[in-house]
Design a protein around this motif. Structure first.
Motif, PDB file in Angstrom:
ATOM      1  N   GLY A  82       0.818  -1.259  -0.152  1.00  0.00           N
ATOM      2  CA  GLY A  82       0.018  -0.058   0.061  1.00  0.00           C
ATOM      3  C   GLY A  82       0.821   1.323   0.088  1.00  0.00           C
ATOM      4  N   GLY A  83       1.968   1.331   0.751  1.00  0.00           N
ATOM      5  CA  GLY A  83       2.793   2.444   0.765  1.00  0.00           C
ATOM      6  C   GLY A  83       3.612   2.531  -0.647  1.00  0.00           C
ATOM      7  N   LEU A  84       3.785   1.710  -1.294  1.00  0.00           N
ATOM      8  CA  LEU A  84       4.488   1.781  -2.614  1.00  0.00           C
ATOM      9  C   LEU A  84       3.480   2.114  -3.670  1.00  0.00           C
ATOM     10  CD1 LEU A  84       6.769  -1.422  -2.754  1.00  0.00           C
ATOM     11  CD2 LEU A  84       7.528   0.859  -2.598  1.00  0.00           C
ATOM     12  N   LEU A  85       2.328   1.781  -3.288  1.00  0.00           N
ATOM     13  CA  LEU A  85       1.040   2.340  -4.163  1.00  0.00           C
ATOM     14  C   LEU A  85       0.715   3.707  -3.938  1.00  0.00           C
ATOM     15  CD1 LEU A  85      -0.828   1.471  -6.408  1.00  0.00           C
ATOM     16  CD2 LEU A  85      -2.487   0.989  -4.751  1.00  0.00           C
ATOM     17  N   VAL A  86       0.853   4.161  -2.945  1.00  0.00           N
ATOM     18  CA  VAL A  86       0.499   5.746  -2.570  1.00  0.00           C
ATOM     19  C   VAL A  86       1.647   6.455  -3.068  1.00  0.00           C
ATOM     20  CG1 VAL A  86       0.088   7.222  -0.692  1.00  0.00           C
ATOM     21  CG2 VAL A  86      -1.119   5.084  -0.772  1.00  0.00           C
ATOM     22  N   LEU A  87       2.862   6.141  -2.988  1.00  0.00           N
ATOM     23  CA  LEU A  87       4.048   6.756  -3.382  1.00  0.00           C
ATOM     24  C   LEU A  87       4.020   6.800  -4.853  1.00  0.00           C
ATOM     25  CD1 LEU A  87       7.180   5.542  -1.434  1.00  0.00           C
ATOM     26  CD2 LEU A  87       6.136   7.857  -1.295  1.00  0.00           C
ATOM     27  N   ALA A  88       3.428   5.938  -5.613  1.00  0.00           N
ATOM     28  CA  ALA A  88       3.490   6.058  -6.994  1.00  0.00           C
ATOM     29  C   ALA A  88       2.516   6.815  -7.495  1.00  0.00           C
ATOM     30  CB  ALA A  88       2.844   4.441  -7.529  1.00  0.00           C
ATOM     31  N   PHE A  89       1.180   7.061  -6.683  1.00  0.00           N
ATOM     32  CA  PHE A  89       0.276   7.832  -7.001  1.00  0.00           C
ATOM     33  C   PHE A  89       0.968   9.599  -6.849  1.00  0.00           C
ATOM     34  CE2 PHE A  89      -3.405   4.900  -6.028  1.00  0.00           C
ATOM     35  CZ  PHE A  89      -3.457   4.781  -7.308  1.00  0.00           C
ATOM     36  N   LEU A 185      -1.488  23.290  -5.907  1.00  0.00           N
ATOM     37  CA  LEU A 185      -2.479  22.340  -5.232  1.00  0.00           C
ATOM     38  C   LEU A 185      -1.852  20.985  -5.490  1.00  0.00           C
ATOM     39  CD1 LEU A 185      -6.083  23.817  -5.833  1.00  0.00           C
ATOM     40  CD2 LEU A 185      -4.750  23.741  -3.655  1.00  0.00           C
ATOM     41  N   MET A 186      -1.762  20.729  -6.849  1.00  0.00           N
ATOM     42  CA  MET A 186      -1.187  19.056  -7.152  1.00  0.00           C
ATOM     43  C   MET A 186       0.080  18.901  -6.314  1.00  0.00           C
ATOM     44  SD  MET A 186      -2.824  18.233 -10.959  1.00  0.00           S
ATOM     45  CE  MET A 186      -2.079  16.842 -10.627  1.00  0.00           C
ATOM     46  N   ARG A 187       1.143  19.685  -6.467  1.00  0.00           N
ATOM     47  CA  ARG A 187       2.180  19.648  -5.743  1.00  0.00           C
ATOM     48  C   ARG A 187       1.876  19.339  -4.257  1.00  0.00           C
ATOM     49  NH1 ARG A 187       6.156  23.225  -9.429  1.00  0.00           N
ATOM     50  NH2 ARG A 187       6.625  21.280 -11.046  1.00  0.00           N
ATOM     51  N   ALA A 188       1.216  20.154  -3.641  1.00  0.00           N
ATOM     52  CA  ALA A 188       0.660  19.712  -2.208  1.00  0.00           C
ATOM     53  C   ALA A 188       0.171  18.671  -2.179  1.00  0.00           C
ATOM     54  CB  ALA A 188      -0.143  20.875  -1.921  1.00  0.00           C
ATOM     55  N   MET A 189      -0.796  18.140  -2.847  1.00  0.00           N
ATOM     56  CA  MET A 189      -1.470  16.874  -2.709  1.00  0.00           C
ATOM     57  C   MET A 189      -0.256  15.643  -2.904  1.00  0.00           C
ATOM     58  SD  MET A 189      -4.879  16.972  -4.974  1.00  0.00           S
ATOM     59  CE  MET A 189      -6.160  18.109  -4.497  1.00  0.00           C
ATOM     60  N   GLY A 190       0.641  15.965  -4.137  1.00  0.00           N
ATOM     61  CA  GLY A 190       1.652  15.025  -4.020  1.00  0.00           C
ATOM     62  C   GLY A 190       2.359  14.782  -2.757  1.00  0.00           C
ATOM     63  N   LEU A 191       2.867  16.006  -2.240  1.00  0.00           N
ATOM     64  CA  LEU A 191       3.784  16.061  -0.864  1.00  0.00           C
ATOM     65  C   LEU A 191       2.956  15.223   0.121  1.00  0.00           C
ATOM     66  CD1 LEU A 191       5.289  19.425  -0.769  1.00  0.00           C
ATOM     67  CD2 LEU A 191       6.705  17.301  -1.379  1.00  0.00           C
ATOM     68  N   VAL A 192       1.730  15.538   0.204  1.00  0.00           N
ATOM     69  CA  VAL A 192       0.971  14.775   1.300  1.00  0.00           C
ATOM     70  C   VAL A 192       0.653  13.246   1.168  1.00  0.00           C
ATOM     71  CG1 VAL A 192      -1.544  14.550   2.366  1.00  0.00           C
ATOM     72  CG2 VAL A 192      -0.601  16.737   1.840  1.00  0.00           C
ATOM     73  N   LEU A 193       0.284  12.920  -0.333  1.00  0.00           N
ATOM     74  CA  LEU A 193       0.409  11.303  -0.648  1.00  0.00           C
ATOM     75  C   LEU A 193       1.634  10.872  -0.488  1.00  0.00           C
ATOM     76  CD1 LEU A 193      -1.853  11.625  -3.805  1.00  0.00           C
ATOM     77  CD2 LEU A 193      -2.376  10.465  -1.553  1.00  0.00           C
ATOM     78  N   GLY A 194       2.721  11.598  -0.757  1.00  0.00           N
ATOM     79  CA  GLY A 194       4.111  11.023  -0.486  1.00  0.00           C
ATOM     80  C   GLY A 194       4.615  11.017   0.852  1.00  0.00           C
ATOM     81  N   ALA A 195       4.196  11.832   1.852  1.00  0.00           N
ATOM     82  CA  ALA A 195       4.453  11.904   3.352  1.00  0.00           C
ATOM     83  C   ALA A 195       3.592  10.364   3.720  1.00  0.00           C
ATOM     84  CB  ALA A 195       4.011  13.148   3.977  1.00  0.00           C
ATOM     85  N   LEU A 196       2.326  10.263   3.230  1.00  0.00           N
ATOM     86  CA  LEU A 196       1.556   9.199   3.873  1.00  0.00           C
ATOM     87  C   LEU A 196       2.160   8.141   3.479  1.00  0.00           C
ATOM     88  CD1 LEU A 196      -2.285  10.574   3.167  1.00  0.00           C
ATOM     89  CD2 LEU A 196      -0.945   9.852   5.278  1.00  0.00           C
ATOM     90  N   GLY A 197       2.420   7.737   2.031  1.00  0.00           N
ATOM     91  CA  GLY A 197       3.428   6.600   1.565  1.00  0.00           C
ATOM     92  C   GLY A 197       4.466   6.186   2.306  1.00  0.00           C
TER      93      GLY A 197
END
Length: 204
Positions: A82-89, A185-197
């Protein structure tokens, strides 16, 4: 119905609503889909998210926690995947931040559904909700009919939440503001998703 009461369902729906509405990987992916591809893509992505979450609920009611206790590596493997998948997103979201909206066509219904479905397969928030909150709310030894009712209730509530979110953010006024601030916004989303992953991988 097999020990299931209206009070159980009310408590479940209240806990579920706040869990779904709290920003996490699933919420952000649905939000991104609706902003990029409009109401339909957001709703279909939300349906994919909801179906997987409902299946986690059904699995938890049938004894998912016992499986994780007996085979800890299963849960660890799922968290890593799941972490790898979230990082890919997250990487995909960051890379598309500056791409004009016209160059980012909406996803097909099948792809949007699979995107949501696959994300929640390894979403620890969804899994932990199922194996934790459910076991606190519902009595043990629910019958099959009661389990199916709870599962259907879960899926319907998540679809309603994600459909409402998709409808709101696909309005012209919101979309226009999104387009103006899309890179940020998209880069902020990317950072949040990356942190979660990364959090999923580190916790694993």
């Amino acid at each position: 119905m097999d020990g299931l009461t209206a009070g159980h369902l009310i408590a479940f729906n209240a806990a579920l609503f706040f869990a779904v509405a709290a920003p996490g990987p699933a919420f952000l992916v649905c939000l991104q889909a609706a902003l990029r591809g409009g109401q339909r893509e957001g709703i279909v992505t939300g349906i994919g998210l909801a179906v997987t979450a409902g299946l986690w609920t059904l699995a938890a009611l049938f004894g998912l926690e016992a499986i994780f206790d007996a085979y800890p590596f299963v849960y660890t493997s799922m968290k890593i995947g799941g972490g790898l998948l979230v990082l890919a997103f997250a990487i995909q979201t960051w890379r598309h931040a500056t791409r004009p909206i016209a160059d980012t066509p909406p996803a097909s219904p099948r792809r949007a559904f699979l995107r949501g479905f696959l994300l929640n397969l390894g979403n620890s928030k969804s899994i932990l909700f199922s194996v934790g909150v459910l076991l606190l709310i519902f009595p043990p030894n629910l019958g099959t009919a009661a389990m199916l009712l709870v599962t259907l209730d879960h899926i319907v509530l998540e679809i309603v939440v994600y459909a409402t979110l998709s409808t709101l953010v696909s309005r012209d006024a919101v979309r226009d503001r999104y387009l103006a601030a899309k890179p940020i916004l998209m880069r902020a989303m990317g950072l949040v998703l990356g942190a979660l992953g990364l959090r999923l991988l580190v916790a694993s």
